[in-house]
Every structure is written in structure tokens, then in C-alpha cells.
Design an enzyme around this catalytic site. Structure first.
Site, short mmCIF file in Angstrom:
data_model
loop_
_atom_site.label_atom_id
_atom_site.label_comp_id
_atom_site.label_asym_id
_atom_site.label_seq_id
_atom_site.Cartn_x
_atom_site.Cartn_y
_atom_site.Cartn_z
CG PHE A 179 -1.83 1.00 1.12
CD1 PHE A 179 -3.08 1.15 0.70
CD2 PHE A 179 -1.50 2.35 1.68
CE1 PHE A 179 -4.04 2.07 0.54
CE2 PHE A 179 -2.65 3.49 1.41
CZ PHE A 179 -3.57 3.22 1.12
CG ASP A 226 5.76 3.61 1.74
OD1 ASP A 226 5.60 4.08 2.86
OD2 ASP A 226 4.70 3.49 1.05
CE LYS A 238 -0.30 5.75 7.53
NZ LYS A 238 -1.70 5.85 7.92
#
Ligand code: PLP
Length: 396
Positions: A131, A216, A245
């Protein structure tokens, strides 16, 4: 008649409550109900809700300078870039507003590097179930189930391989390959770790074949797994890393980090109105300075072990399939697809949980969560899981 939520564009079902206040691991809604938060904005609020260092940094910076333009330097932008490069293997940082945008930047940087140094190679090998975000290119890079048919045509150039399968990567490498991109732990897939030996072998392979390795770390970075960045636990040095985040501690901030040899953007290639915004990067400085305090990350790792033990004990008692994860990114593996029902029951009981898969619960508490709060969560979870399993039995 228009309902209370009808001016918002519908994108998903949300519970009928409005959150108004938060402190640490706790939230309060408009009706005065309290919730123990083990989602924390999907692993965003790494220091919990409204943490003092971030609140103070934002207030001080807001009073001084909220925004200039990315055409100029500002102090927090420079300080945060220095902090990141001093504490990682990367030499340069570009700030963005979301994980997807940082990943778009990583894809663009790898393609540019391929155009300059690899005769136009542009393919980036990514993973099944990976993702990387919700822009068109990052959706194309993602291997999320069901996304292959969405918003066609996709951006081409992202062949996919299973995670932890080095031979599959070797087989996928061709003349057009420029990079391999993956999450050190697949978060949305249900907390599936890339094995450390696999990461080491992947680094060796990509180096030998002249390819870039992109990690990532939007979900795994910023202390989430018990080290500042997850790649450090494998003892490797990637070429590019993305952060999101946790880096803003709750405000929209993300980063594209790269080693000097890879940095080949020219004026006009990369930018964005808010990149390096001083208000956001001041929050980022407060977050990173807190994570770097002596003993902070060791305590995250120790409490992560504690959370893992609680989940494993619960799994054993309730006949479930165990737990997996690292630090404060953990999953409980269920033997039946009752995860959504557990989440709904937990909400009623004042506990926020997340179910990335029908049979997986994910735990992403604040890095500052206490052992007592972990115990409270585990007790409520066990009650809700027992009820959900009984309801599933009854339904046959
Ligand atoms: N990359 C990973 C590993 C993620 O977990 C996420 C979000 O969940 C993203 C990228 C996208 O980040 P954002 O939602 O900030 O665009």
C-alpha cells in the site's frame, strides 16, 4: 431534509458520533463519551492526542510565521531536514503533505534517475498487497486487493511480486527496471513483515543490478517499530525512504528522503505550494526531538513487546491464530472473519480498533501509551472478541 453529515461528500461509512477533544490515548465525543484510542489516526498521532511538545511548537511557530512560499528557506524546514539527515543514512529531504505525495515524489525521483543514469529505465517493482497511497500513481504502485480494476487506466510501470520472494524479484528485473519499492512491514495488508534476511538480500541484489531500493516508511517510520526507522533493524541502507503519518504528530507532513547520488531533480521537476511549510515542519521538529530523547525508543520497543505478549496470551486463551508485528505496530490474527464485528463492539465499549482484513485486527497506539492502557485495551478486546465469536457461532 438534510441530515447532520450530508454536506460532506460521501466517501465511507462513519459511526454516528463527532469527536471533539483528545488527550494522550483518550478521546471524547460531543456527547461526553470517552474512547481509548488504539488507532490514533491510523498510526499518525505518535505522541498521542494534542501532545504538549507539538501543541507548544505549533503555537510558538504560528505566532511567528505560518507560511512563506517554497521559493524561500525557513528555519523549521532547515532544522527538520538536518535532524532527519543526522539520524538516518539519507543526505537530502523534500517535505510534502501526505504519504501518497511523498511516494509520488519517490516514484518521480526514481524515474528521473532512470532517465539520467539508466537509459530511460522507469519500471519500479512493487509487492502484492503493498500500500503506497491513493493518488493514481501510488494506487498503481499498490498491490491492494480489488484496486487492480479501479480508476482504469492505471499508471503503467509497476510490475508486482510476492513479498519475501527474492527469486520473484530477480525474475521481474528487466531492461526497463529502475527500482524496487516496498514497505518494511506491510501495514494495510495486515501487518506483514518483510523478513530481515530478505531485506538484506534485496539490498545486495538491487546494488549488484544497479537498481534503487525505495522503502516506504510512511507507517513504519518515526519510532513506530521501536527504532527510529524500520530499515535500521535489517542493517541495510536504502537509497530512498518516504515518511508520513507520525512525522507530523497529527498535522499533514511527509518527507521524501534520498542519498546524495540519487538526488537529480532539476528546477521545475518537483514542488508543491505547501512543501516545507514552517508550521508543519515546526511540529515535525517537536516530534523528532521527542523521539530522540534518551530512552524514548527503548521504551517504545519494551512496551511493544508488552503489547505483543498481551495479544498472544489473549489469542491462546481464545483459540485464535496468534499475533505478529514489531513495536507499536501489531496485529491479532483471528481464526474467523469477525474483525469488523469486534471493531463495532469495541466502539460501543469505548475502544477504537482497526480491522485491515476480515480476520485481522491492527493495533497502532500512541508510542506514549502506558502499560495500564494496554491492559485496559486487552480486557475490553477480550470481551468483545468473545461476544463476536459467540455471535458468529450462533449465526452458524
Ligand atoms: N504508504 C503507506 C505504507 C501507508 O500506510 C499509507 C497510508 O496508510 C500511505 C503510504 C499513504 O499515506 P497518506 O494517506 O498520508 O497519503
Amino acid at each position: 431534509m438534510k441530515g447532520p453529515y450530508d454536506s460532506l461528500m460521501f466517501i465511507t461509512h462513519r459511526p454516528d458520533l463527532v469527536l471533539v477533544e483528545g488527550e494522550g490515548s483518550w478521546l471524547r465525543d460531543r456527547a461526553g463519551r470517552r474512547y481509548l484510542d488504539f488507532v490514533q489516526g491510523w498510526a499518525v498521532n505518535c505522541l498521542g492526542h494534542s501532545p504538549k511538545p507539538v501543541v507548544e511548537a505549533i503555537a510558538a511557530q504560528a505566532a511567528k510565521l505560518i507560511n512563506v512560499s517554497p521559493a524561500f528557506y525557513n528555519e523549521p524546514m532547515l532544522r527538520l531536514a538536518d535532524l532527519i539527515t543526522a539520524n538516518s543514512c539519507f543526505d537530502r529531504v523534500f517535505f510534502a503533505n501526505s504519504g501518497a505525495e511523498a511516494n509520488e515524489g519517490a516514484i518521480k525521483l526514481a524515474r528521473k534517475w532512470g532517465a539520467v543514469h539508466r537509459g530511460g529505465a522507469y519500471e519500479i517493482i512493487t509487492t502484492h498487497n503493498g500500500f503506497h497511497g491513493r493518488t493514481l500513481a501510488t494506487m498503481s504502485a499498490s498491490g491492494k486487493q480489488g484496486w487492480d480494476r479501479l480508476f482504469e487506466p492505471k499508471v503503467p510501470g509497476f510490475p508486482k511480486v510476492p513479498l519475501n520472494d527474492l527469486a520473484a524479484v530477480e525474475a521481474a528485473i528487466g531492461e526497463r527496471t529502475v527500482a524496487v519499492m516496498l514497505e518494511p512491514i506491510q501495514g494495510e495488508a495486515g501487518v506483514v513483515p518483510a523478513e530481515r534476511d530478505y531485506l538484506r538480500a534485496l539490498r545486495e541484489l538491487t546494488r549488484r543490478r544497479g537498481l534503487l531500493l525505495i522503502v516506504d516508511e510512511v507507517q513504519t517510520g518515526m519510532g513506530r517499530t521501536g527504532s527510529l526507522f524500520a530499515y535500521q533493524q535489517a542493517g541495510i541502507e536504502p537509497d530512498i525512504m518516504t515518511l508520513g503519518k507520525g512525522i507530523g504528530g497529527g498535522v499533514p507532513l511527509a518527507a521524501l528522503c534520498a542519498r546524495e547520488e540519487v538526488c537529480c531533480f532539476e528546477p521545475g521537476d518537483q514542488g508543491g505550494t505547501y512543501n516545507g511549510n514552517p508550521l508543519m515542519t515546526a511540529a515535525g521538529c517537536a516530534v523528532l526531538e521527542t523521539l530522540l530523547q534518551p530512552g524514548f525508543l527503548e521504551e517504545v520497543a519494551a512496551k511493544g513487546e508488552y503489547l505483543r505478549r498481551r495479544l498472544e496470551e489473549l489469542s491462546d486463551r481464545r483459540g485464535q491464530a496468534g499475533a505478529r508485528g514489531q513495536g507499536m505496530l501489531q496485529a491479532l490474527l483471528l481464526r474467523r472473519p469477525v474483525a469488523a464485528d469486534v471493531v463495532a463492539r469495541a466502539l460501543q465499549a469505548g475502544l477504537l480498533l482497526n480491522a485491515p482484513r476480515p480476520d485481522i485486527l491492527r493495533f497502532m497506539p500512541a508510542l506514549t501509551v502506558s502499560r495500564d492502557e494496554i491492559d485496559q485495551m486487552a480486557a475490553t478486546l477480550e470481551r468483545c472478541l468473545t461476544e463476536a465469536l459467540a455471535a458468529a457461532d450462533q449465526a452458524g
